[in-house]
Enzyme design. Structure first.
Site, mmCIF file in Angstrom:
data_model
loop_
_atom_site.group_PDB
_atom_site.id
_atom_site.type_symbol
_atom_site.label_atom_id
_atom_site.label_comp_id
_atom_site.label_asym_id
_atom_site.label_seq_id
_atom_site.Cartn_x
_atom_site.Cartn_y
_atom_site.Cartn_z
ATOM 1 N N SER A 4 46.570 88.822 -9.548
ATOM 2 C CA SER A 4 47.526 89.770 -10.117
ATOM 3 C C SER A 4 47.253 91.211 -9.683
ATOM 4 O O SER A 4 46.115 91.686 -9.749
ATOM 5 C CB SER A 4 47.503 89.689 -11.641
ATOM 6 O OG SER A 4 48.354 90.683 -12.200
ATOM 7 N N LYS A 40 55.473 82.973 -19.835
ATOM 8 C CA LYS A 40 56.670 83.758 -20.145
ATOM 9 C C LYS A 40 57.562 83.096 -21.185
ATOM 10 O O LYS A 40 58.308 83.792 -21.895
ATOM 11 C CB LYS A 40 57.460 84.062 -18.868
ATOM 12 C CG LYS A 40 56.726 84.995 -17.912
ATOM 13 C CD LYS A 40 57.581 85.341 -16.708
ATOM 14 C CE LYS A 40 56.860 86.287 -15.759
ATOM 15 N NZ LYS A 40 57.700 86.715 -14.631
ATOM 16 N N ASP A 43 61.448 92.332 -15.755
ATOM 17 C CA ASP A 43 61.770 91.842 -14.413
ATOM 18 C C ASP A 43 63.232 92.115 -14.071
ATOM 19 O O ASP A 43 63.562 92.499 -12.948
ATOM 20 C CB ASP A 43 61.504 90.337 -14.298
ATOM 21 C CG ASP A 43 60.032 89.995 -14.235
ATOM 22 O OD1 ASP A 43 59.249 90.831 -13.733
ATOM 23 O OD2 ASP A 43 59.660 88.901 -14.682
ATOM 24 N N GLY A 72 64.578 78.461 -10.225
ATOM 25 C CA GLY A 72 63.525 78.467 -11.230
ATOM 26 C C GLY A 72 63.632 79.661 -12.158
ATOM 27 O O GLY A 72 64.695 80.270 -12.305
ATOM 28 N N TYR A 88 55.433 88.745 -2.249
ATOM 29 C CA TYR A 88 54.773 89.926 -1.693
ATOM 30 C C TYR A 88 53.508 89.590 -0.911
ATOM 31 O O TYR A 88 52.934 90.462 -0.262
ATOM 32 C CB TYR A 88 54.459 90.963 -2.786
ATOM 33 C CG TYR A 88 53.527 90.508 -3.881
ATOM 34 C CD1 TYR A 88 52.148 90.545 -3.697
ATOM 35 C CD2 TYR A 88 54.016 90.085 -5.104
ATOM 36 C CE1 TYR A 88 51.278 90.157 -4.698
ATOM 37 C CE2 TYR A 88 53.161 89.700 -6.123
ATOM 38 C CZ TYR A 88 51.793 89.732 -5.914
ATOM 39 O OH TYR A 88 50.936 89.347 -6.910
#
Length: 275
Positions: free
Chosen positions: A17, A69, A106, A131, A218
């Site tokens: 992370s 989440k 997000d 997803g 990323y």
């Protein structure tokens, strides 16, 4: 002076992370040396116990990544409208009284990243994948896209889920076969929400004049699809754009001060460059 000076990111796996890098860079840029941001390896089974051990007088909030989440929702006192729409909370804020509020940065982060690159409105869009990230993409497109959204999926079940979400969001959704995913780039805007390598096969068969591609990965960067799109003159945004913009919003939720976008982005870029 507030005593709620702690924050952290939770998930499993969590070692990769970049959230600590981004938030700590924000603290450093704004002279908030008293604040602390950590990471903790926490899975779904361990989440309730971790939350119960939180001392709200000390903690400002939490960032949540997979697989937490959705698991966090039953543990909250209130959930924001955006998070409810996509059934995903990535931000928890603790009130001084211990009240736990969840929301999703997000979705607005994705919208803000597009706006930074001049993408305010598009007449049509495409999404690759179906997803949890695709759900956030659709919620963002509800603000950005004025016409039809084509979602390229692998299964009928996923297609049904995306159609149902589109109906809740007020979006016109059309599902298409995953194998036709290269045609997504014919849209003014395509959001790719798939794992590493999933879209590599589309890179060699893209249209000659692709539109805007927002690839949420990323690392490694660029993806084959992103590189091919850029080579053909398309505009490309990457996962770091999303990560930084959503972190800026989390930073403000935790501190009450807007996150310093430039400093946080520079820290993220430096961390990725180091490998």
């Amino acid at each position: 002076m507030t005593t709620q000076l702690r924050a952290a990111v939770l998930g499993s796996p969590i070692a990769h992370s970049l959230s600590p890098v981004l938030h700590r860079a924000g603290y450093a840029a704004l002279g908030m040396a008293e604040r602390r941001y950590d990471r903790f390896e926490v899975d779904e089974a361990g989440l309730p116990g971790f939350i119960e051990r939180i001392e709200p007088a000390e903690w400002a909030g939490l960032s949540l990544t997979m697989p937490l989440k959705r698991a966090i929702v039953p543990l909250l006192d209130e959930v924001g409208r955006t998070a409810l729409a996509v059934d995903a909370v990535n931000t928890v804020v603790f009130g001084p009284d211990g009240r736990r509020s969840g929301d999703n940065t997000d979705v607005p982060g994705l919208v803000n990243a597009l706006r930074e690159r001049g993408v305010e409105k598009v007449e049509a869009a495409s999404v690759l994948g179906a997803g949890a990230t695709a759900s956030s993409a659709l919620a963002a497109l509800a603000e950005v896209c004025t016409g039809e959204v084509t979602v390229h999926v692998r299964s009928e079940q996923r297609a049904a889920e995306m159609l149902a979400l589109g109906e809740r969001l007020g979006l016109r959704i059309r599902t298409a076969a995953w194998e036709d995913g290269a045609r997504a780039l014919e849209s003014p805007l395509t959001i790719s929400t798939t794992p590493v390598g999933a879209t590599d096969g589309f890179a060699d068969v893209l249209p000659s004049g692709p539109g805007v591609l927002f690839d949420v990965l990323y690392h490694p960067w660029p993806t084959r699809l992103a590189a091919a799109c850029a080579e053909r003159g398309g505009t490309v945004l990457g996962g770091l754009d999303l990560l930084v913009h959503q972190a800026v919003l989390q930073f403000e939720a935790f501190t009450g001060v807007p996150g310093p976008l430039a400093a946080m982005r520079a820290a993220g870029e430096a961390a990725l460059a180091e490998g």
